[in-house]
Design a protein around this motif. Sequence first.
Motif, short mmCIF file in Angstrom:
data_model
loop_
_atom_site.label_atom_id
_atom_site.label_comp_id
_atom_site.label_asym_id
_atom_site.label_seq_id
_atom_site.Cartn_x
_atom_site.Cartn_y
_atom_site.Cartn_z
N ASN A 1 15.15 42.31 43.35
CA ASN A 1 15.54 41.31 42.76
C ASN A 1 17.10 40.82 42.84
OD1 ASN A 1 13.24 40.07 41.79
ND2 ASN A 1 13.18 41.75 40.20
N LYS B 1 17.80 46.39 48.52
CA LYS B 1 16.74 46.08 47.50
C LYS B 1 15.25 46.77 47.04
CE LYS B 1 17.53 41.56 48.84
NZ LYS B 1 17.71 40.38 47.62
N ASP C 1 16.32 47.54 43.60
CA ASP C 1 15.20 46.54 43.54
C ASP C 1 15.53 45.47 43.63
OD1 ASP C 1 15.22 44.46 41.44
OD2 ASP C 1 16.17 45.04 39.55
N GLN D 1 22.27 44.09 36.81
CA GLN D 1 21.46 43.56 36.53
C GLN D 1 20.36 43.37 36.18
OE1 GLN D 1 20.95 41.21 39.80
NE2 GLN D 1 18.47 41.19 39.68
#
Length: 645
Positions: free
Chosen positions: A261, A256, A259, A174
């Motif tokens: 995002n 989540k 992270d 990510q």
Amino acid sequence: MKKALIYLQIFLFSLSFAGHGQDNKRYLAMLVLNIQEDNQYEHYADMVPGAKSIGCNSVYITVRWDITKCPSFQCLSNPNIASEWRPVDNVIAKALEQGMDKIALRIHLGANNAYGINRSGFIWGGEANEMRDAAGNVYTDGYNDKLFSLAHQPSVEKAKAFVTEVTQRYKYLQEQGKLLFISVSITSNQEGEYPHGSLFDYSSHMKNAFSNWHLAQYGTAAQPPINQNDEAGRRWYMFRHLKLKEFVDQMGNAVKAVDSNIKFVLDMGSVFDGASKNRGTIGFQKLNCRFDGVKVNDDMFYNHRFSMDLLRTNVPNKWIMNEMFPQGTTTDKINFLKQSYEHGAKFVTLVIGSPNSINDFAPATQSSEIQQLLTTPMSPINATSTTTYSLLSILNNSGYNLSAYSQPKNIVLNDDVLPQCSPNTCNFTLGIHADNPNPTCGSKVTLSANCTGGNCAGVAYNWSGKGVNSSGNFVSVNVPAEKGNYTYTLTATKAGCNSQAVTTLSVAECGEEELCAVNRIRLKFRDDCCQNYLVGAQIQGSFDGVTWDSLYTISQNGNGTWQEFKINNGSVYPQIRFVAGENGNGDLAEIEFYHGSKKLTGTPLGRGGNFINALDGDESTLWVAPASRVANFIGLVLKGCGGGS
């Protein structure tokens, strides 16, 4: 006024592509099922170049709970057996090497007991906690995986911990802009739903939970019916939906929490066919209301226009996806891909299990029609009409009334059965900062909580660990006076959310020279043959010489010259070792361990022939053990933090 509202609704539906954000690219992925049970860790990685050559620009990799945590019989006698990440790491390394645009991860929570290994017993306690059909049979189907009951919360908590571990391990993707999404699957077909072959779950856990729920909702206790065709069945359908949604929410929140995002996507078999009622997926928009998209696995001869239109309309501003097996003609495959993409799919994955399946897909994926779609950015879907269905009617009539059409339509599912979806207040990322992660004995360390994301307000923090049981944003730790690895857990709670993060303080031997973390190695592999034997070798660390943690897996061949590998490791292990790869015999001329520029020294340790040859400073002597496989290792019991450069 009413007509204006209808036009506005249609307009908003047509803008669903906006949920793709700045990424308006279409993806064609190689799906890696990881169903190999014979330690062929390169089986799928070797096929990545072939998938790339036929047009795939991403890979979708199954991360299996069972094989990762219980890769061999050893797990039955050793609960601390090292996790096996090579089936995933090798594919990721190959995909990045081949220049694939994105990686997606499917975390699979089934357990396969192949070769007589009781993995389900090892992971969640076996049959007492597993899903059963109405006849009382434990569920196995598809790839013969078993599944724990979603009403057995201790198993759910273990699953959530594994989802967290996987997300933390691959969070770097990510951060590098390479992670497309994460999903969680639970059925033996690697889908995130109830098994479709029969009504599930009739385990004692589920029946007791249903009885308690029925008592609270309707004033009487009840046992689940064997069908969903009457009022009692509607209640059973409602309860099963709520348990599935509760599970999905916990798994998505676990992702989540690492992270916020990272995109979390529901991966389902279907949301409209005859089996979807049993799967619990007809109410897919309520299952997905807190997350980022829905993927289905259409049969080759389903109406792909309809499935994509149904998803696009009812999960607006989110990603929709499809999956294709190597069956049918080339024309069938082109139609599958073309209809999926043209009706809003962002991602289609191909089930590739062998070179033959690559060859089977190639004529379709390399066709000019599909290549043009893959290289053309996504654009707004201009729906020409709208059809509305009632969820209650779908349940009563066991499905949709489908008819052929060619242009995109809005397929509105009016959910008049299931409760409304509440906002996700668990969308926050939790972290810990230690002002000194490698303290000396008897010193003090301050741990602080770090929360990021849109829902941090009102989060309460609680700390636990050796000598610590307190609350608040900060905690002062009195470092133990003994050498060891001490883990401290931060738990954040808020309105039904429960997220955890952990940190480790590595305390060196008290009264002795302080150690430091190994973060770099140099080695010289043999130069006469067998360069591929280096692939799969691991660098491991241990605090006691019994339990070893994998720090790095080498994914490239040797070359007969000095090679350097950087290791992302902050823990101070007093013992460090190189473990030969699956095909290796050692095969080292020399190996050196470093902390930064400091070459570390210590007492040699090893197994497998003349291993000392790789630590004698003489590049002309070679360590080649008499037997191959991972029994061969070489390393050091470290002494201090230096001794050379």
